[in-house]
Design a protein around this motif. Structure first.
Motif, short mmCIF file in Angstrom:
data_model
loop_
_atom_site.label_atom_id
_atom_site.label_comp_id
_atom_site.label_asym_id
_atom_site.label_seq_id
_atom_site.Cartn_x
_atom_site.Cartn_y
_atom_site.Cartn_z
N GLN A 323 0.83 -1.20 0.00
CA GLN A 323 0.00 0.00 0.00
C GLN A 323 0.87 1.26 0.00
OE1 GLN A 323 -2.69 -0.31 3.33
NE2 GLN A 323 -3.68 -2.15 2.54
N TYR A 324 1.95 1.22 0.75
CA TYR A 324 2.83 2.38 0.82
C TYR A 324 3.50 2.65 -0.53
CZ TYR A 324 6.42 5.66 2.21
OH TYR A 324 7.21 6.77 2.29
N ILE A 325 4.08 1.61 -1.13
CA ILE A 325 4.76 1.79 -2.41
C ILE A 325 3.78 2.30 -3.47
CG2 ILE A 325 5.96 0.59 -4.29
CD1 ILE A 325 7.69 1.05 -1.82
N ASP A 326 2.58 1.74 -3.50
CA ASP A 326 1.57 2.19 -4.46
C ASP A 326 1.25 3.67 -4.27
OD1 ASP A 326 1.50 -0.35 -5.46
OD2 ASP A 326 -0.47 -0.87 -4.63
N HIS A 327 1.23 4.11 -3.02
CA HIS A 327 0.89 5.50 -2.73
C HIS A 327 2.05 6.45 -3.03
CE1 HIS A 327 -0.54 9.09 -0.63
NE2 HIS A 327 0.61 9.11 0.02
N GLY A 331 4.83 5.11 -10.02
CA GLY A 331 5.46 4.42 -11.12
C GLY A 331 5.91 3.01 -10.79
N MET A 332 5.78 2.62 -9.52
CA MET A 332 6.13 1.27 -9.10
C MET A 332 4.91 0.51 -8.59
SD MET A 332 9.86 1.69 -7.24
CE MET A 332 9.86 -0.05 -6.83
N ARG A 333 3.74 0.97 -8.95
CA ARG A 333 2.51 0.29 -8.53
C ARG A 333 2.55 -1.17 -8.96
NH1 ARG A 333 -2.09 2.33 -6.75
NH2 ARG A 333 -1.43 4.44 -7.39
N ASP A 334 2.25 -2.05 -8.01
CA ASP A 334 2.24 -3.50 -8.23
C ASP A 334 3.64 -4.06 -8.51
OD1 ASP A 334 -0.55 -3.61 -7.90
OD2 ASP A 334 -0.85 -3.09 -10.01
N ALA A 335 4.69 -3.34 -8.10
CA ALA A 335 6.06 -3.84 -8.28
C ALA A 335 6.26 -5.12 -7.47
CB ALA A 335 7.07 -2.78 -7.84
N PRO A 336 7.05 -6.05 -7.96
CA PRO A 336 7.29 -7.29 -7.23
C PRO A 336 8.25 -7.08 -6.07
CG PRO A 336 8.62 -7.27 -9.21
CD PRO A 336 7.75 -6.04 -9.27
#
Length: 411
Positions: A323-327, A331-336
Motif C-alpha cells: 500500500q505504501y509503495i503504491d501511494h 510508477g512502481m505500482r504492483d512492483a514485485p
C-alpha cells in the motif's frame, strides 16, 4: 539533555581519538593470553577489535556465527548514515564525525562502501523535533534545505507528494552504506593487521574477585584475556541476564526490496533520495542492485530471539508495504518484492547506547543497545570503545550518557 557546547565538543573529542601517526599494530604479544578478547563482531565489536589492534594490543575477536551473519543486527546489504536526529544534537555531531571516518576507512579498505545521497524527511507540520533539528544543523554548519511541495515535485518527480507540505533535505551528510561488505572487510583488515578471529559462543567464565579470568566457550574450552569487551547486540540479555535483560529490549523489524521497472533509473541511486516519512511512516532509499528498499518501521516489532526466531515476513507488513509503495511511488505500482529481510534491534529505554564497565568486574566492558541506529557510527564507536578500554581521557558527559546505571528498566 546535552547542551549545545557538549554536542559540539563530541565531534572534537571523537576526532582526538582518531590515530594520525603511524599505526602501532605491528606489536607482537609475548603472552599466551591476549590483551583483550572482544565478544561479538558486529558494528560495536568488529570496529572495537580493529581499533584496539591498531593501538598495539593483542586482540582476539570471537563471534558465534561470524561477521555479518544473517542473525546479527549488523547483517543485511545496506544501512544508512544521516545527521538528522531531531532534538538529539549529540548524535548529529557524532554522525558528521562518523561520516568522515567512514570515508577514511573506505579509502583504506579499497572497497566502495559509501553511496552519498540526498535524504528527505517528509512532513506536514514543523514538529518540535524537526524545529530543533533545523537549529542544530545551523549551529553545526551542516548543509540543509527545506523544500515545499512544488519544489519536491520538480526535483523528485518519481515520488507522490500530494500529502506532503514540505521536506527537510540533508544535502551532504547522508549516505547509504554497504553493511554486510563493511563488516566482513572490517574483520578481514583486523586479521591482516595481526588480530585473531575465532568462531565460538562465549560466555563469562572463571572469575576471581572483581576480575574475570576467562571466557567459557561452547566446545568446553576457555579463553583467557587481560580485558574483555562484550559487544553482543541482541544477545546481550542472554549473556548478562541480570544486568542487561531488564535494560534492553530485542525486537524484530522487517524491510523489503521492491523491483524497479525495467530500464527505469528514477528509483535507483543516485536519482532516488533516501527518505523518512513522518506522515505515512517508515523509511527507505533507492535501489543499489537489489531494489528500492522500504521498511514500515514501528509495526510488528514484537519480542525476538536472535538464535531461534524464523526470519519470515508477516503478511500484514507485506500488505502495508504494498500500500505504501503504491501511494508514494506511483510508477512502481504492483512492483514485485524481490527480497525480504527480518532483523532485530536491541534498544534501551532512552535510546542511548550502553558502553560501560560491568558493575561486578573491573576488566569487563559492555557495549550494546544499538537500537537500530548504532551501525552508522561503527568506526567512531570502535575508537570510542577502544579509548574507554585503554583508559584514554574522555568526555564525562558522553561517558555518563552511556552508563548502564543510568538506563531505566524496559517496561
Amino acid at each position: 539533555m546535552i547542551d549545545r557546547r557538549s554536542f559540539l565538543n563530541a565531534s572534537a573529542v571523537a576526532g582526538a581519538m582518531v590515530t594520525t601517526s603511524a599505526p602501532a599494530w605491528a606489536r607482537t604479544s609475548t603472552s599466551t593470553a591476549p590483551d583483550v578478547a572482544v565478544v561479538g563482531a558486529g558494528a560495536f565489536g568488529g570496529w572495537a577489535a580493529l581499533s584496539l589492534r591498531e593501538r598495539g594490543l593483542d586482540v582476539v575477536s570471537v563471534d558465534e556465527y561470524g561477521p555479518s551473519n544473517p542473525r546479527s543486527a549488523s547483517a543485511g546489504e545496506t544501512r544508512s548514515i544521516r545527521s538528522g536526529y531531531g532534538a538529539q544534537g549529540f548524535y548529529s555531531a557524532w554522525a558528521a564525525q562518523a561520516l568522515e571516518l567512514w570515508k577514511r576507512r573506505q579509502a583504506e579498505f579499497g572497497r566502495t562502501l559509501l553511496y552519498p545521497n540526498d535524504r528527505l524527511e517528509l512532513a506536514q507540520t514543523w514538529s518540535p523535533g524537526l524545529t530543533a533539528q533545523r537549529e542544530i544543523f545551523e549551529r553545526l554548519g551542516i548543509p540543509y534545505d527545506v523544500l515545499d511541495r512544488a519544489a519536491l515535485r520538480s526535483r523528485y518527480p518519481q515520488m507522490n507528494f500530494d500529502d506532503v507540505e514540505f521536506a527537510f533535505l540533508e544535502k551532504t551528510s547522508a549516505a547509504v552504506i554497504k553493511a554486510r561488505e563493511a563488516m566482513i572487510r572490517t574483520s578481514e583488515v583486523f586479521q591482516e593487521k595481526g588480530g585473531r578471529f575465532q568462531i565460538a559462543r562465549a560466555m563469562p567464565g572463571e572469575a576471581s574477585g572483581r576480575t574475570l579470568r576467562t571466557l567459557a566457550l561452547n566446545d568446553g574450552g576457555t579463553l583467557a584475556a587481560g580485558q574483555f569487551v562484550f559487544a553482543c547486540g541482541p544477545w546481550s540479555p542472554k549473556v548478562f541476564p541480570k544486568e542487561m535483560a531488564p535494560k534492553v529490549a530485542v525486537r524484530r523489524s522487517e524491510y523489503y526490496y521492491w523491483g524497479v521497472p525495467p530500464g527505469d533509473d528514477r528509483f535507483s541511486w543516485p536519482k532516488q533520495p533516501a527518505w523518512h516519512d513522518h506522515i505515512k511512516g517508515g523509511y527507505g532509499f533507492g535501489s543499489l542492485e537489489r531494489g528500492l528498499k522500504y521498511s514500515p518501521s514501528g509495526l510488528g516489532g514484537g519480542a525476538h530471539d536472535p538464535d531461534t526466531a524464523d526470519r519470515l515476513p508477516t503478511a500484514f507488513l507485506i500488505e502495508t508495504g504494498r500500500q505504501y509503495i503504491d501511494h508514494r511511488f506511483p510508477g512502481m505500482r504492483d512492483a514485485p518484492i524481490l527480497e525480504t529481510r527480518v532483523c532485530q534491534t536491541e534498544g534501551t529505554a532512552d535510546s542511548h547506547f550502553v558502553i560501560d564497565q560491568h558493575p561486578d568486574y573491573d576488566n569487563v566492558w559492555i557495549a550494546s543497545g544499538g537500537g537500530g541506529h548504532g551501525f552508522k557510527f561503527g568506526p567512531l564507536l570502535g575508537e570510542y570503545i577502544a579509548g574507554r578500554v585503554t583508559g584514554a581521557p574522555g568526555d564525562p558527559q558522553i561517558d555518563d550518557l552511556f552508563k548502564l546505571s543510568n538506563k531505566a528498566d524496559i517496561g
